[in-house]
Write an enzyme that holds these catalytic residues in place. Structure first.
Site: not given
Ligand code: MEV
Length: 444
Positions: A85, A278, A294, A391
């Site tokens: 991202e 998130k 993990d 972004h």
């Protein structure tokens, strides 16, 4: 071509690739060539990657970046991140820089206990199983001695064994709940092996005990829990309110208050909390992946922890009392710096070396700081300029790469969008205008 296949796992790697390309791709030759071009040039390294999983037919690249200048407990780290991202690494680096000038991140390990369960059903009287359990605890421990010996040398092992009566939640359901310390390993194999050994003892002791032998005891499963609320790390940043300078028209205090409100909203509103968390996981997962841990386990634990009081809430918190801005995170992180991929994946080894070969505690603190930094960057952007500005800068590059723009074309178009949000259609138009050819996707 038939898409069903028998015995796929038995085929050679080359045969698997060929079948895949022929059965699924419009152009098998170019598909095969692409898979081949992503193989490692050193066959030994490639073989190692092939053997991480089954049915390997290629490698899947993710960018590997670094966010420098993370000052954590007075030590400077360059934090490796594997993530696709755009703007996550830039955001982490920007936050790290901001907090480096304000004392850095302060991290503490709250606890490092991990938990596993033997889940079993017992049809008899609960007093009978409780009395059997009390008698066999030493035998349960003894059965694991060959497995725990090494872990004990490293300061770990079994901490506690308890019987849990869960029959109110589910008829005949009991657990043997075991607590472990696994030092620098994540400990999944160790925990599961111990539980399976204990389960054999439980089964045979129940069958030979006069009271419990009368009723059915069925072991359902033995497995560690990825919910690790007793393997917790805290990380915080703080500074005087007036030091929260922001390159906007807001004063430092106004900015701090607005930032706090954004955190408060995520503390009470699940729709916002999920997005908020998130963003935290953007920072956490990237370091987890780079260090061969993990990320699915960590994701599951963090989200369960975020909902521990019955409502899903923010994992970070903020206060602005007594003239001080404080921003902190408390998260469960069960990580390893030995075992698993850590010694096998060459990039993971490199990432751990970049971090100064941390032990599990140090890695927990680094990962927590990365999550907090990421959340700080996201909230700072959201409460000031808006998220799209940062972004879209990276997004612009992705659009131009998709269009296969040359370096010069990228420079020209980036300059055109320096002061405005680069919406997809506008970038595409600018690209075709620059080339002087019609935009094939334009509607007339
Ligand atoms: C995007 O990947 C993450 C953010 O949505 C996080 C947030 O809203 O806090 C920017």
């Amino acid at each position: 071509m038939e898409k069903r296949i028998k015995g796929f796992s038995k085929l050679s790697k080359q045969a698997k690739m060929e079948w895949l390309a022929k059965a699924h791709l419009a152009s098998p030759e170019s598909g095969l060539a692409l898979l081949e071009s992503y193989m490692h040039q050193d066959p030994k390294v490639q073989k190692r990657h092939d053997e991480f999983i089954e049915n390997t037919v290629g490698n899947y690249y993710l960018p590997f970046g670094v966010a420098p200048n993370f000052l954590i407990n007075d030590k400077v780290y360059t934090v490796p991140m594997a993530i696709e991202e755009s703007s996550v690494v830039a955001a982490a680096a920007k936050s790290a820089q901001f907090w480096m000038a304000r004392g850095g991140f302060k991290s503490t390990i709250v606890s490092t206990t991990k938990i596993g369960h033997i889940h079993f059903m017992y049809a008899g009287d609960s007093a009978q199983i409780a009395s059997l359990f009390a008698k066999i605890v030493p035998k349960l421990k003894e059965a694991t001695a060959p497995i725990t010996a090494n872990m004990e040398k490293r300061g770990g092992g079994i901490l506690d064994i308890q019987l849990k009566d869960k029959t109110e939640a589910l008829k005949e359901y009991y657990q043997i709940e075991v607590r472990f310390e696994t030092r620098d390993s994540m400990g999944a194999n160790f925990i599961n092996s111990c539980l399976e050994e204990m389960a054999h003892v439980l089964r045979s002791e129940a069958a030979s005990d006069a009271a419990t032998a009368q009723s059915t005891l069925e072991i359902v499963m033995c497995i560690l829990s990825n919910y690790t609320p007793e393997c917790l790390v805290c990380c915080e940043v703080s500074c005087p309110l007036e030091d929260m300078v922001e390159g906007t028209d807001m004063s430092a205090t106004e900015f701090a208050q607005k930032f706090k409100r954004a955190v408060n909203i995520a503390e009470v509103e699940p729709y916002r909390a999920v997005t908020h968390n998130k963003g935290i996981m953007n920072g956490i997962d990237a370091v987890i992946l780079a260090t061969g841990n993990d990320f699915r386990a960590v994701e599951a634990a963090c989200h369960a922890y975020a909902a521990r009081d019955g409502q899903y809430r923010s994992l970070t918190h903020c206060s602005t009392e007594n003239g001080t801005f404080r921003f902190w995170i408390e998260i469960p992180l069960s990580l390893g710096t030995v075992g698993g991929l850590t010694q096998l994946h060459p990039m993971v080894k490199l990432a751990l070396e970049v971090l100064g070969k941390p032990n599990a505690h140090a890695l927990m603190m680094i990962v927590a700081a990365s999550g907090l930094a990421q959340n700080f960057a996201a909230l700072r952007a959201l409460t000031t300029t808006g998220i799209q500005k940062g972004h879209m800068k990276m997004h612009l590059l992705n659009i131009l790469n998709q269009l296969e723009a040359t370096e010069t074309e990228k420079e020209i178009i980036t300059a055109q969008f320096a002061k405005k949000v680069p919406h997809h259609a506008e970038v595409v138009n600018a690209f075709y205008d620059l080339r002087g050819i019609p935009n094939p996707s334009a509607t007339h």
